[in-house]
Scaffold this motif. Structure first.
Motif, short mmCIF file in Angstrom:
data_model
loop_
_atom_site.label_atom_id
_atom_site.label_comp_id
_atom_site.label_asym_id
_atom_site.label_seq_id
_atom_site.Cartn_x
_atom_site.Cartn_y
_atom_site.Cartn_z
N GLY A 5 0.84 -1.19 0.00
CA GLY A 5 0.00 0.00 0.00
C GLY A 5 0.87 1.23 0.00
N ILE A 6 0.57 2.19 -0.87
CA ILE A 6 1.36 3.43 -0.93
C ILE A 6 0.44 4.62 -0.64
CG2 ILE A 6 2.97 4.82 -2.27
CD1 ILE A 6 3.37 2.45 -4.14
N LEU A 7 0.79 5.38 0.38
CA LEU A 7 0.06 6.61 0.70
C LEU A 7 0.61 7.72 -0.19
CD1 LEU A 7 0.41 5.57 4.24
CD2 LEU A 7 -1.75 6.64 3.66
N GLY A 8 -0.22 8.21 -1.10
CA GLY A 8 0.23 9.20 -2.07
C GLY A 8 0.39 8.51 -3.41
N GLY A 9 -0.16 9.11 -4.45
CA GLY A 9 -0.18 8.46 -5.76
C GLY A 9 0.47 9.26 -6.85
N GLY A 10 1.56 9.95 -6.53
CA GLY A 10 2.27 10.75 -7.54
C GLY A 10 3.27 9.91 -8.31
N ARG A 14 4.18 5.83 -8.68
CA ARG A 14 4.10 5.25 -10.03
C ARG A 14 5.40 4.50 -10.36
NH1 ARG A 14 1.72 7.39 -15.28
NH2 ARG A 14 3.26 6.97 -16.87
N MET A 15 6.55 5.13 -10.08
CA MET A 15 7.83 4.48 -10.40
C MET A 15 8.09 3.30 -9.45
SD MET A 15 10.28 7.58 -11.75
CE MET A 15 9.66 9.00 -10.85
N MET A 16 7.53 3.37 -8.25
CA MET A 16 7.65 2.25 -7.32
C MET A 16 6.87 1.04 -7.85
SD MET A 16 7.06 2.65 -3.26
CE MET A 16 7.62 4.29 -3.00
N ALA A 17 5.67 1.31 -8.35
CA ALA A 17 4.85 0.21 -8.90
C ALA A 17 5.55 -0.42 -10.10
CB ALA A 17 3.47 0.73 -9.28
N LEU A 18 6.14 0.42 -10.94
CA LEU A 18 6.85 -0.11 -12.11
C LEU A 18 8.04 -0.97 -11.68
CD1 LEU A 18 6.77 3.09 -14.36
CD2 LEU A 18 5.59 0.93 -14.80
N ALA A 19 8.74 -0.52 -10.62
CA ALA A 19 9.92 -1.27 -10.15
C ALA A 19 9.52 -2.55 -9.42
CB ALA A 19 10.75 -0.37 -9.21
N ASP A 35 -7.41 11.13 -10.23
CA ASP A 35 -6.55 11.06 -11.42
C ASP A 35 -5.06 11.11 -11.06
OD1 ASP A 35 -6.32 13.69 -10.68
OD2 ASP A 35 -6.58 14.51 -12.70
N ALA A 36 -4.70 10.75 -9.82
CA ALA A 36 -3.28 10.68 -9.42
C ALA A 36 -2.56 9.76 -10.40
CB ALA A 36 -3.16 10.15 -8.00
N CYS A 37 -1.33 10.14 -10.81
CA CYS A 37 -0.70 9.45 -11.95
C CYS A 37 -0.30 8.01 -11.66
CB CYS A 37 0.45 10.27 -12.52
SG CYS A 37 1.92 10.34 -11.49
N ALA A 38 -0.14 7.63 -10.38
CA ALA A 38 0.15 6.22 -10.07
C ALA A 38 -1.06 5.34 -10.33
CB ALA A 38 0.60 6.08 -8.61
N GLY A 39 -2.24 5.96 -10.36
CA GLY A 39 -3.49 5.22 -10.63
C GLY A 39 -3.52 4.62 -12.03
N ASP A 330 7.90 9.86 -18.75
CA ASP A 330 6.75 10.75 -18.80
C ASP A 330 5.79 10.25 -17.74
OD1 ASP A 330 4.24 11.88 -19.39
OD2 ASP A 330 4.71 12.03 -21.53
N TYR A 331 5.47 11.11 -16.75
CA TYR A 331 4.67 10.65 -15.61
C TYR A 331 3.17 10.56 -15.92
CZ TYR A 331 8.99 12.07 -13.21
OH TYR A 331 10.30 12.23 -12.83
N GLY A 332 2.78 10.92 -17.15
CA GLY A 332 1.36 10.82 -17.49
C GLY A 332 0.51 11.87 -16.79
N LYS A 333 1.12 13.03 -16.52
CA LYS A 333 0.38 14.11 -15.84
C LYS A 333 0.00 15.18 -16.86
CE LYS A 333 2.74 14.31 -11.35
NZ LYS A 333 3.71 15.18 -10.63
N SER A 334 -1.04 15.93 -16.56
CA SER A 334 -1.34 17.05 -17.45
C SER A 334 -0.41 18.22 -17.11
CB SER A 334 -2.82 17.46 -17.33
OG SER A 334 -3.20 17.45 -15.98
N PRO A 335 -0.07 19.01 -18.14
CA PRO A 335 0.88 20.11 -17.91
C PRO A 335 0.32 21.16 -16.96
CG PRO A 335 0.28 19.93 -20.26
CD PRO A 335 -0.54 18.93 -19.52
#
Ligand code: AMP
Length: 379
Positions: A5-10, A14-19, A35-39, A330-335
């Motif tokens: 479980g990760i508190l915070g979804g920035g 996201r990079m933790m989930a990928l790793a 719409d947090a980018c780790a989602g 690219d973190y998949g965030k809007s500019p």
């Protein structure tokens, strides 16, 4: 199957989930926005960090909890600790959340710090500015990041303006006044400590900030061995004192060959993003290994790496993708102005090669000012 479980979804989550994917891990992210980018890579629970229902659901679906965001209320971390293992522990989190608590601990541990004073009133600020001298920086004790919640006091005449800007925060999050360090370089130690106390650090990283936000990181930082050893010893002492488990970063100013600790981040850190391609084991995977009690991976790096942050909007990817050692994130965030939306890491076998790649990227993306200080350090 293990779910982290990760508190915070920035981007850090996201990079933790990928790793964690190659380790066969599952993830669940708690964030306040849907719409947090780790989602994009992990299921989410959407709710406030103090929302009991959200926390209850989160805790019921995970095996261990960790953070992508250090300002999760300490009470929420404490509440979770009664239900699942939480790493780093809430005491470490609480210390790192408070600039006064962390500087006090650094000092107790013999880690040099800039002069500082706790500030509650305008009169205290007046007196502390007179004692510390100018320039100095007034900062919020808690909830500040990336240079936010800070006011630079250039002369004693700025005291009123500083109090007008931040005085209202004194009662809410507290204030600290710090002497301004005329540093030549900013360095960070990114390190990991396992559940069994094993400590490993990546090579020292040199960092450049623009307007208080990280712009570029270079590893290994070209410094003398003795300085590197001192920095690593500070980090090891700190991790031990906090019984820390997971990855953290210790940010240091280097002035005339002396190291002064600025702050610690109780999480994977922007200045360690280069470890994804630049070292044997990334900070993200080692953080997961640490919190799960797995053997830690080797932190040695191959060659030289430079990370460039993309703030506000993503530039065109092609110039980086064409480089032999170019890696795009690219973190998949809007500019949005000031927002960290991605980064690139360039890896090379020699300093010369890295400088040449940076020069090409700087020209192609019109980022000459961003790459110039790094190139200057390399050649
Ligand atoms: P912080 O949020 O404390 O990491 O500050 C962001 C950036 O502001 C740092 O990386 C430094 O570039 C600068 N800064 C912060 N505190 C000081 C200080 N006491 N002296 C000089 N520069 C500072």
């Amino acid at each position: 199957m293990t779910t982290v479980g990760i508190l915070g979804g920035g981007q850090l989550a996201r990079m933790m989930a990928l790793a964690g994917a190659p380790l066969g891990l599952r993830f669940l992210v708690l964030d306040t926005v849907a719409d947090a980018c780790a989602g994009q890579f992990a299921p989410m629970v959407v709710g406030d960090y103090t929302d009991q229902d959200a926390l209850q659901e989160f805790a019921s679906r995970i095996d261990v909890a960790t953070f992508d965001f250090e300002n999760v209320p300490a009470e929420s971390a404490q509440w979770l600790t009664a239900r699942v293992p939480v790493f780093p522990n809430p005491r470490a989190l609480a210390t790192a959340q408070d600039r006064l608590a962390e500087k006090t601990l650094f000092r107790e541990l013999g880690i040099p710090v800039p002069p500082f004073a706790a500030i509650d009133t305008r009169e205290q600020l007046q007196a502390a500015v007179a004692e510390l001298g100018t320039p100095c920086i007034l900062k919020t004790r808690r909830l500040g990041y990336d240079g936010k919640g800070q006011f630079r006091i250039k002369s004693p005449g700025d005291v009123d303006a500083a109090w007008d800007a931040l005085g209202a925060q004194a009662a809410k999050v507290g204030l600290i006044l710090e002497g301004f360090v005329a540093f030549q370089r900013e360095l960070s130690v990114v390190a990991v400590r396992g559940r069994d106390g094993e400590f490993r650090a990546w090579p020292l990283t040199e960092n450049w900030h623009v307007d208080g936000v990280l712009s570029a990181s270079l590893a290994p930082a070209p410094v003398e061995d003795a300085l590197r050893d001192t920095a690593l010893a500070h980090a090891s002492k700190l991790a031990e004192a906090l019984d820390y488990v997971g990855v953290f970063a210790l940010e240091l100013f280097c002035r005339d060959g002396e190291l002064l600790a600025n702050e610690m981040a109780p999480r994977v850190h922007n200045s360690g993003h280069w470890t994804i391609e630049g070292s044997e084991t990334s900070q993200f995977q080692n953080h997961l290994r640490a919190v799960l009690g797995m053997p830690l991976g080797d932190t040695r790096m191959v060659g030289h790496a430079c990370m460039l942050n993309w703030i506000g909007a993503m530039p065109d990817a092609d110039a980086v993708l064409r480089e032999a050692g170019g890696h795009w994130h690219d973190y998949g965030k809007s500019p949005r102005a000031g927002r960290k939306v991605g980064h690139a890491t360039l890896r090379a076998n020699s300093r010369q090669e890295l400088a040449e790649a940076l020069r090409r990227i700087g020209d192609a993306l019109e980022r000459g000012a961003q790459v110039a200080p790094v190139i200057e350090r390399l050649v």
